[in-house]
Design a protein around this motif. Structure first.
Motif, short mmCIF file in Angstrom:
data_model
loop_
_atom_site.label_atom_id
_atom_site.label_comp_id
_atom_site.label_asym_id
_atom_site.label_seq_id
_atom_site.Cartn_x
_atom_site.Cartn_y
_atom_site.Cartn_z
N PHE A 1 20.71 47.94 -2.99
CA PHE A 1 21.42 46.86 -3.69
C PHE A 1 21.28 45.51 -3.00
N SER A 2 20.30 45.40 -2.11
CA SER A 2 20.08 44.14 -1.40
C SER A 2 19.49 43.08 -2.33
N PRO A 3 20.09 41.86 -2.39
CA PRO A 3 19.56 40.79 -3.26
C PRO A 3 18.14 40.40 -2.88
N VAL B 1 10.04 53.58 2.10
CA VAL B 1 9.74 54.66 1.16
C VAL B 1 11.00 55.22 0.50
N ILE B 2 12.12 55.22 1.23
CA ILE B 2 13.38 55.64 0.62
C ILE B 2 13.79 54.66 -0.47
N PHE B 3 13.65 53.36 -0.19
CA PHE B 3 13.96 52.35 -1.19
C PHE B 3 13.07 52.53 -2.43
N PHE B 4 11.80 52.78 -2.21
CA PHE B 4 10.84 53.01 -3.28
C PHE B 4 11.28 54.20 -4.15
N GLU B 5 11.59 55.33 -3.52
CA GLU B 5 11.95 56.53 -4.26
C GLU B 5 13.32 56.40 -4.94
N MET B 6 14.28 55.75 -4.28
CA MET B 6 15.60 55.59 -4.89
C MET B 6 15.54 54.66 -6.09
N SER B 7 14.76 53.59 -5.98
CA SER B 7 14.64 52.64 -7.08
C SER B 7 13.99 53.27 -8.30
N LEU B 8 12.91 54.00 -8.08
CA LEU B 8 12.24 54.62 -9.22
C LEU B 8 13.10 55.71 -9.84
#
Length: 391
Positions: free
Chosen positions: A212-214, A339-346
């Motif tokens: 949720f980082s802007p 990679v966690i951000f990538f997977e969580m976003s998708l």
């Protein structure tokens, strides 16, 4: 002849580290097994009497739990090693397939089965992406991504054909047993070189603060585009099975489509390394979006073949440069956080797509429902282009 060989070699990665070679081989073996069953999973549920709305609910449970469990998977990978995490995931995968095959025997399995799938994803995907990002060669990362995707697709040429034959003549039970054996064998290449790492923790809350980082809003919007992939892996196979009608023929259609795409993936990888990855991604997002819109016009097996092939070609224009850019960012910053951000976003993107499918499946049916799903997937595909505006 030498010029032809030199041209062919230029499309392939030539400076891969041993760790990437091992990951290549492990991934190829595992994907052969997974490709045998992946497109048949929603078809299996559909033929067992589950409605499209119930299938959407199944995958909603998967991705909600995946988002919750993913930081734990990241912690396990950092604490015990990427390859150890991948190793554990294969046995969770086997448990998932066992539960899936028996899902109609007990109502509780409708909750247990997606939970196992989410747990497998949490152990596998963060570790896989982190392993690739850590050892990828910056000078040819797109060719390494494109080369692996091409090889996976070549393997997948045979997989759907074999799977369709097994299902047609022996049933889904035999298919799940074959896949389980292949998944166990996929661990062997990872045992060639001893993994070296320094055990570290991964704070659970860090993943959600990053999500949720802007500062990462454009990247978040980009990865939401993967919502279309959920429709490609659940709704599109059901639609193809309805139009084609025969598992053997469906496997053959997917095999032909995968072979053509495999050759194209090599070209995209080389182009992305030599030219602007962002330009390839920007053009690709528009082309891929258009391929979704034409799927609503398909009414014959030949149309399914053409549409599936065009869709796969369009997706390669996106996945190769986008994953390559993601790995480059991971190398510049924190690999596991990226990679966690990538997977969580998708995963959020896939939940949005699932929410639409679940809601509309209650009020629409037949051709109208499929048309709306495909148009929505086309609109989501346009989001991939947002990555081209990230500095």
């Amino acid at each position: 002849m030498k010029k032809v060989i030199a041209l062919a070699v230029s499309f392939l990665p030539t400076h891969m580290r041993p760790e990437i070679r091992e990951l290549y081989l492990s991934t190829l073996i595992a994907n052969f097994g997974v490709a045998m069953v992946l497109l048949f999973e929603p078809i299996f549920l559909y033929t067992r009497g589950y409605s499209i709305q119930q299938i959407a609910l199944f995958f909603i449970i998967v991705y909600v739990l995946y988002i919750v469990l993913m930081p734990i998977g990241g912690h396990v990978a950092k604490e015990f090693g990427y390859e150890h995490s991948i190793f554990i995931s294969t046995f969770i995968f086997i448990a998932y397939y066992f539960a899936l095959y028996n899902i109609t025997n007990s109502p509780i399995l409708f909750l247990v089965t997606p939970a196992l799938y989410a747990l497998q994803k949490a152990f596998y995907w963060p570790a896989y992406h982190a392993d690739f990002a850590r050892y990828a060669n910056r000078l040819e990362d797109a060719r390494e991504v494109g080369g692996l995707e091409s090889m996976v697709l070549i393997v997948n040429v045979l997989a759907p054909f074999v799977a369709g034959s097994i299902v047609q003549f022996f049933g889904f039970g035999a298919l799940f047993i074959c896949v389980s054996i292949i998944l166990v064998l996929s661990n062997l290449p990872l045992m060639v070189t001893r993994e070296t790492f320094v055990p570290k923790s991964f704070p659970y809350g860090t993943a959600f603060r990053n999500l949720f980082s802007p500062e990462r809003r454009l990247e978040f919007i980009t990865y939401l585009g993967y919502g279309e992939e959920l429709i490609a892996l659940t709704i599109w196979p059901i639609f193809m099975s309805i139009v084609v009608g025969n598992f053997f023929n469906l496997g053959g259609i997917i095999a032909i489509s995968a072979f053509i795409t495999a050759l194209f993936a090599l070209y995209v990888g080389r182009r992305s390394d030599l030219r602007n990855k962002r330009l390839t991604l920007r053009v690709g997002s528009f082309i891929y979006s258009m391929t979704w819109l034409q799927r609503a016009l398909v009414h014959s097996p030949l149309g399914v073949l053409a549409s599936d092939t065009l869709g796969r070609l369009g997706k390669e224009l996106i996945s190769v440069p986008l994953v390559s850019l993601t790995y480059e960012e991971a190398q510049r910053s924190s690999i596991m956080q990226t990679v966690i951000f990538f997977e969580m976003s998708l995963s959020v993107g896939k939940l949005i797509a699932l929410a639409l499918v679940y809601t509309l499946a209650a009020v629409l049916a037949g051709t109208a429902a499929f048309t709306v799903f495909f148009v929505f997937a086309g609109l989501m595909a346009l989001l991939y282009g947002a990555r081209t505006y990230v500095s």
